[in-house]
Design a protein around this motif. Structure first.
Motif, mmCIF file in Angstrom:
data_model
loop_
_atom_site.group_PDB
_atom_site.id
_atom_site.type_symbol
_atom_site.label_atom_id
_atom_site.label_comp_id
_atom_site.label_asym_id
_atom_site.label_seq_id
_atom_site.Cartn_x
_atom_site.Cartn_y
_atom_site.Cartn_z
ATOM 1 N N CYS A 1 12.342 -4.223 -1.121
ATOM 2 C CA CYS A 1 10.973 -3.281 0.327
ATOM 3 C C CYS A 1 10.219 -4.237 0.132
ATOM 4 N N ALA A 2 9.182 -4.796 -0.505
ATOM 5 C CA ALA A 2 7.922 -6.380 -0.232
ATOM 6 C C ALA A 2 9.266 -7.062 1.051
ATOM 7 N N THR B 1 2.861 0.384 3.838
ATOM 8 C CA THR B 1 3.055 -1.181 4.457
ATOM 9 C C THR B 1 3.197 -1.825 2.816
ATOM 10 N N VAL B 2 3.664 -2.479 4.168
ATOM 11 C CA VAL B 2 3.661 -4.300 3.356
ATOM 12 C C VAL B 2 3.072 -5.324 4.204
ATOM 13 N N ASP C 1 1.307 -1.524 -0.111
ATOM 14 C CA ASP C 1 0.079 -0.326 -0.027
ATOM 15 C C ASP C 1 0.807 1.326 -0.040
ATOM 16 N N HIS C 2 0.848 2.192 -1.476
ATOM 17 C CA HIS C 2 1.681 3.221 -1.001
ATOM 18 C C HIS C 2 3.494 3.269 -1.083
ATOM 19 N N LEU C 3 3.948 2.214 -1.872
ATOM 20 C CA LEU C 3 4.908 1.933 -1.400
ATOM 21 C C LEU C 3 5.937 2.863 -1.749
ATOM 22 N N VAL D 1 3.377 2.618 -5.044
ATOM 23 C CA VAL D 1 3.050 1.291 -5.785
ATOM 24 C C VAL D 1 2.263 0.622 -4.709
ATOM 25 N N SER D 2 1.112 0.278 -5.264
ATOM 26 C CA SER D 2 -0.349 -0.275 -4.657
ATOM 27 C C SER D 2 -0.409 -1.506 -5.392
ATOM 28 N N VAL D 3 -0.226 -3.207 -4.835
ATOM 29 C CA VAL D 3 -0.412 -3.980 -5.186
ATOM 30 C C VAL D 3 -1.808 -5.178 -4.216
#
Length: 227
Positions: free
Chosen positions: A52-53, A63-64, A11-13, A26-28
């Motif tokens: 990062c993930a 957040t991950v 979420d919103h990386l 990045v959000s997936v």
């Protein structure tokens, strides 16, 4: 009891290096049992996002959650259920392949059948060889075996077939399809559209650190041809 809604939630990386924005908002979300592709050219930010993930890099924002766990705060639990193959990895030159495999098996409570994995990726005859004697393609195959040796519930594979010849690439695809049949969720980073079309349920196309498209791979390919 499960407390998460997806196998992977990003979420919103965001990750920057001075003036370079490597990952930009990045959000997936990846469903359990899905094979999710991250596709894009070299330098697009794919590997940084994955690092990062999985907790190897600390993002500047966002957040991950991997199977409901924080990859940095819950590292011990993550280690048992998430397998990772990185784009670049290396071992001491004088370690034998069999020693590396045995060492990795010892890390897990219920490791996979090593003979099955090495046989599927053409490494059955290399167990007695030193790591330094392996070709680049063989080293890549070994890294995929090590990512799967712990019977992970989630496998993250970064450019797993780079450097492999066409037959070895097809063998790797077959192995991934068999692993998927066991209910494993897979995040596959690649720059091969053919690989994404063969394996992935959905694909996020990343360019300049941003997700610019997210769809089934055949629809992405059709859009690219039409465009």
């Amino acid at each position: 009891m499960k407390t998460y809604t997806s196998a992977v939630e990003i979420d919103h990386l965001r990750k920057t290096y001075r003036t370079l924005v490597a990952v930009d908002d990045v959000s997936v979300s990846v469903a359990e049992g899905e094979i999710f592709g991250i596709l894009g050219p070299n330098g697009a930010g794919k590997t940084t996002a994955i690092e990062c993930a999985i907790g190897l890099r600390e993002p500047d924002a966002g957040t991950v959650r991997l199977l409901g766990l924080d990859p940095r705060a819950d590292q011990a639990e993550i280690h048992q259920i998430v397998g990772v193959q990185l784009q670049a990895s290396a071992f001491p030159a004088k370690l034998r392949v069999g020693e590396i495999l045995d060492m990795y098996r010892s890390f897990y409570r219920h490791p996979a059948d090593v003979s099955e994995l090495t046989g599927a990726l053409g490494l059955a005859g290399q167990r007695g060889e030193f790591y330094r004697s392996l070709s680049g393609g063989q080293q890549q195959r070994l890294s995929v075996v090590l990512a799967l040796i712990g019977r992970p519930r989630l496998a993250v594979l970064d450019e797993m077939t780079t450097g492999l010849d066409p037959q070895a690439r097809r063998d790797a695809w077959g192995l991934i399809e068999r692993v998927l049949d066991r209910g494993v969720t897979i995040v596959l980073v690649t720059h091969f559209m053919e690989e994404a079309e063969r394996l992935c349920d959905r694909v996020a196309l990343i360019d300049k650190g941003r997700v610019v498209a997210l769809d089934a791979p055949d629809r992405l390919a059709a859009g690219a041809r039409d465009g």
